[in-house]
Design an enzyme around this catalytic site. Structure first.
Site, PDB file in Angstrom:
ATOM      1  N   LYS A   1     -11.812   1.563  -8.982  1.00  0.00           N
ATOM      2  CA  LYS A   1     -11.332   0.986  -7.857  1.00  0.00           C
ATOM      3  C   LYS A   1     -12.358  -0.114  -7.277  1.00  0.00           C
ATOM      4  O   LYS A   1     -13.160   0.408  -6.505  1.00  0.00           O
ATOM      5  CB  LYS A   1     -10.808   1.943  -7.003  1.00  0.00           C
TER       6      LYS A   1
ATOM      7  N   GLY B   1      -5.844  -1.998  -7.681  1.00  0.00           N
ATOM      8  CA  GLY B   1      -6.270  -2.933  -6.707  1.00  0.00           C
ATOM      9  C   GLY B   1      -6.261  -2.255  -5.304  1.00  0.00           C
ATOM     10  O   GLY B   1      -6.436  -0.783  -5.199  1.00  0.00           O
TER      11      GLY B   1
ATOM     12  N   ASP C   1      -8.959   7.766  -3.970  1.00  0.00           N
ATOM     13  CA  ASP C   1      -8.360   6.934  -5.208  1.00  0.00           C
ATOM     14  C   ASP C   1      -9.273   7.050  -6.406  1.00  0.00           C
ATOM     15  O   ASP C   1      -8.911   7.239  -7.439  1.00  0.00           O
ATOM     16  CB  ASP C   1      -7.761   5.496  -4.855  1.00  0.00           C
TER      17      ASP C   1
ATOM     18  N   THR D   1       0.868  -1.301   0.023  1.00  0.00           N
ATOM     19  CA  THR D   1       0.123  -0.113  -0.035  1.00  0.00           C
ATOM     20  C   THR D   1       0.823   1.180   0.013  1.00  0.00           C
ATOM     21  O   THR D   1       2.160   1.122   0.438  1.00  0.00           O
ATOM     22  CB  THR D   1      -0.973   0.030   1.238  1.00  0.00           C
ATOM     23  N   GLU D   2       0.382   2.433  -0.598  1.00  0.00           N
ATOM     24  CA  GLU D   2       0.930   3.515  -0.365  1.00  0.00           C
ATOM     25  C   GLU D   2       2.354   3.540  -1.434  1.00  0.00           C
ATOM     26  O   GLU D   2       3.281   4.321  -1.091  1.00  0.00           O
ATOM     27  CB  GLU D   2       1.483   4.048   1.105  1.00  0.00           C
TER      28      GLU D   2
HETATM   29  N1  LIG Z   1       6.311   9.701  -7.947  1.00  0.00           N
HETATM   30  C1  LIG Z   1       5.578  10.381  -6.852  1.00  0.00           C
HETATM   31  N2  LIG Z   1       6.098  11.708  -6.711  1.00  0.00           N
HETATM   32  C2  LIG Z   1       5.345  12.417  -5.574  1.00  0.00           C
HETATM   33  N3  LIG Z   1       4.242  12.014  -4.875  1.00  0.00           N
HETATM   34  C3  LIG Z   1       3.953  10.611  -5.036  1.00  0.00           C
HETATM   35  C4  LIG Z   1       4.651   9.961  -6.214  1.00  0.00           C
HETATM   36  N4  LIG Z   1       3.996   8.481  -6.044  1.00  0.00           N
HETATM   37  C5  LIG Z   1       3.241   8.746  -5.084  1.00  0.00           C
HETATM   38  N5  LIG Z   1       3.067   9.953  -4.455  1.00  0.00           N
HETATM   39  C6  LIG Z   1       2.203  10.200  -3.445  1.00  0.00           C
HETATM   40  O1  LIG Z   1       2.160   9.247  -2.222  1.00  0.00           O
HETATM   41  C7  LIG Z   1       1.007   8.865  -1.797  1.00  0.00           C
HETATM   42  C8  LIG Z   1       0.734   7.333  -1.916  1.00  0.00           C
HETATM   43  O2  LIG Z   1       0.639   7.261  -3.382  1.00  0.00           O
HETATM   44  P1  LIG Z   1      -0.658   6.428  -4.001  1.00  0.00           P
HETATM   45  O3  LIG Z   1      -1.865   6.942  -3.436  1.00  0.00           O
HETATM   46  O4  LIG Z   1      -0.594   6.519  -5.433  1.00  0.00           O
HETATM   47  O5  LIG Z   1      -0.292   5.088  -3.419  1.00  0.00           O
HETATM   48  P2  LIG Z   1      -1.292   3.725  -3.522  1.00  0.00           P
HETATM   49  O6  LIG Z   1      -0.286   2.537  -3.611  1.00  0.00           O
HETATM   50  O7  LIG Z   1      -2.149   3.943  -4.565  1.00  0.00           O
HETATM   51  O8  LIG Z   1      -2.115   3.475  -2.063  1.00  0.00           O
HETATM   52  P3  LIG Z   1      -3.086   2.669  -1.761  1.00  0.00           P
HETATM   53  O9  LIG Z   1      -2.818   1.428  -1.274  1.00  0.00           O
HETATM   54  O10 LIG Z   1      -3.833   3.335  -0.792  1.00  0.00           O
HETATM   55  O11 LIG Z   1      -4.027   2.612  -3.101  1.00  0.00           O
HETATM   56  C9  LIG Z   1       0.112   9.680  -2.475  1.00  0.00           C
HETATM   57  O12 LIG Z   1      -0.174  10.876  -1.710  1.00  0.00           O
HETATM   58  C10 LIG Z   1       0.848  10.205  -3.756  1.00  0.00           C
HETATM   59  O13 LIG Z   1       0.267  11.365  -4.194  1.00  0.00           O
HETATM   60  C1  LIG Z   2      -6.152   1.873   3.608  1.00  0.00           C
HETATM   61  C2  LIG Z   2      -4.994   1.878   2.888  1.00  0.00           C
HETATM   62  N1  LIG Z   2      -4.574   3.079   2.186  1.00  0.00           N
HETATM   63  C3  LIG Z   2      -5.339   0.773   1.659  1.00  0.00           C
HETATM   64  N2  LIG Z   2      -6.612   1.400   0.835  1.00  0.00           N
HETATM   65  C4  LIG Z   2      -5.729  -0.574   2.214  1.00  0.00           C
HETATM   66  C5  LIG Z   2      -4.557  -1.165   2.610  1.00  0.00           C
HETATM   67  C6  LIG Z   2      -4.777  -2.857   2.931  1.00  0.00           C
HETATM   68  C7  LIG Z   2      -3.251  -3.563   3.219  1.00  0.00           C
HETATM   69  C8  LIG Z   2      -3.953  -5.016   3.664  1.00  0.00           C
HETATM   70  C9  LIG Z   2      -2.462  -5.717   4.114  1.00  0.00           C
HETATM   71  O1  LIG Z   2      -2.124  -5.479   5.295  1.00  0.00           O
HETATM   72  O2  LIG Z   2      -1.727  -6.163   3.191  1.00  0.00           O
HETATM   73 MG   LIG Z   3      -4.242   3.821  -4.501  1.00  0.00          MG
END
Ligand SMILES: Nc1ncnc2c1ncn2[C@@H]1O[C@H](COP(=O)(O)OP(=O)(O)OP(=O)(O)O)[C@@H](O)[C@H]1O
Ligand SMILES: C[C@H](N)[C@H](N)CCCCCC(=O)O
Ligand SMILES: [Mg+2]
Length: 223
Positions: free
Chosen positions: A37, A117, A54, A11-12
């Site tokens: 999503k 995802g 998202d 995540t993140e």
């Molecule tokens: N290359 C980048 N440059 C600047 N900010 C970024 C970059 N990649 C991600 N971020 C920032 O980092 C944070 C996490 O990114 P993002 O929300 O796309 O992750 P995610 O994998 O989609 O998380 P989730 O598991 O919650 O869906 C967001 O605030 C996003 O704007």
């Molecule tokens: C709330 C967070 N930003 C995501 N949307 C959900 C992440 C689930 C993670 C599950 C795990 O621990 O692998």
């Molecule tokens: Mg996301």
């Protein structure tokens, strides 16, 4: 209609950031894009109902504009693993809603449907099921977003191994720079290029302006 599922090493790590970049580039290439999503947690309660940042970003970035319910069919408020959020609400995650929702996208005839995802590849849905089981049954192609930080090599290789064992194709992977002070980025990228069985789509650096991210990708392998 090409259908790609965007997963991440965690995540993140930038699944949404990279997904918006993918949509932007494909829109610039004059493709009709749709995005969703299916399962979201960490949603905000609004007058119109639960909204996930998202899902809103994907809804906004896709060229085919769709109602929110079509973009995010299952939403939970708690920013936790969705199966826990569901259980806390005395609910279960109904996969048939995900499948029915996915089928409806054909009515909008997009050239490409991007499905983001949640968390990483093995996202629990409860009852011993994982979102990856659903992805496998829907036969979606997979794009992996590697969050570039120390430790990503293991996460990326294990995720790619699981995708392959699940009988799915890794149609591309994106390196997204999570940590700006990561040492030896080039050496880490070289290892991933050597070991990951799928086209390298690009390396997105940390960007102050998300709107520039698509310039760091070459999505030709997805077309
Ligand atoms: N290359 C980048 N440059 C600047 N900010 C970024 C970059 N990649 C991600 N971020 C920032 O980092 C944070 C996490 O990114 P993002 O929300 O796309 O992750 P995610 O994998 O989609 O998380 P989730 O598991 O919650 O869906 C967001 O605030 C996003 O704007
Ligand atoms: C709330 C967070 N930003 C995501 N949307 C959900 C992440 C689930 C993670 C599950 C795990 O621990 O692998
Ligand atoms: Mg996301």
């Amino acid at each position: 209609m090409k259908r790609i599922f965007v997963t991440g090493t965690d995540t993140e790590v930038g699944k949404t950031f990279a997904s918006v970049a993918i949509l932007n580039q494909l829109n610039n290439r004059r493709l009709r894009t749709a995005a969703c999503k299916p399962v979201a947690s960490g949603c905000v309660d609004t007058e119109e109902g639960l909204r996930n940042e998202d899902a809103l970003a994907l809804q906004q970035a896709a060229s085919v504009s769709l109602p929110y319910a079509q973009v995010n069919p299952i939403a939970f408020a708690a920013p936790v693993a969705p199966h826990i959020a569901a259980s806390q609400q005395g609910m279960t995650i109904d996969e048939s809603r995900l499948s029915d929702n996915l089928r409806h996208f054909a009515e909008y005839s997009p050239d490409l449907l991007l499905v983001e995802g949640a968390g990483g590849w093995r996202l629990p849905l409860g009852g011993g099921r994982f979102l990856s089981d659903w992805v496998k049954e829907q036969k979606l192609s997979v794009v992996l977003v590697v969050g570039m930080r120390l430790g990503c090599l293991n996460h990326a290789l294990l995720t790619a191994e699981a995708i392959s064992r699940d009988g799915l194709e890794l149609v591309g992977w994106i390196a997204n720079q999570v940590e700006t002070d990561m040492p030896y980025v080039a050496d880490n990228l070289a290892l991933l290029k050597a070991e990951l069985n799928g086209p390298f789509l690009g390396h997105i650096p940390r960007l102050a302006n998300a709107g520039l991210a698509h310039q760091y990708l070459d999505l030709t392998p997805l077309l």
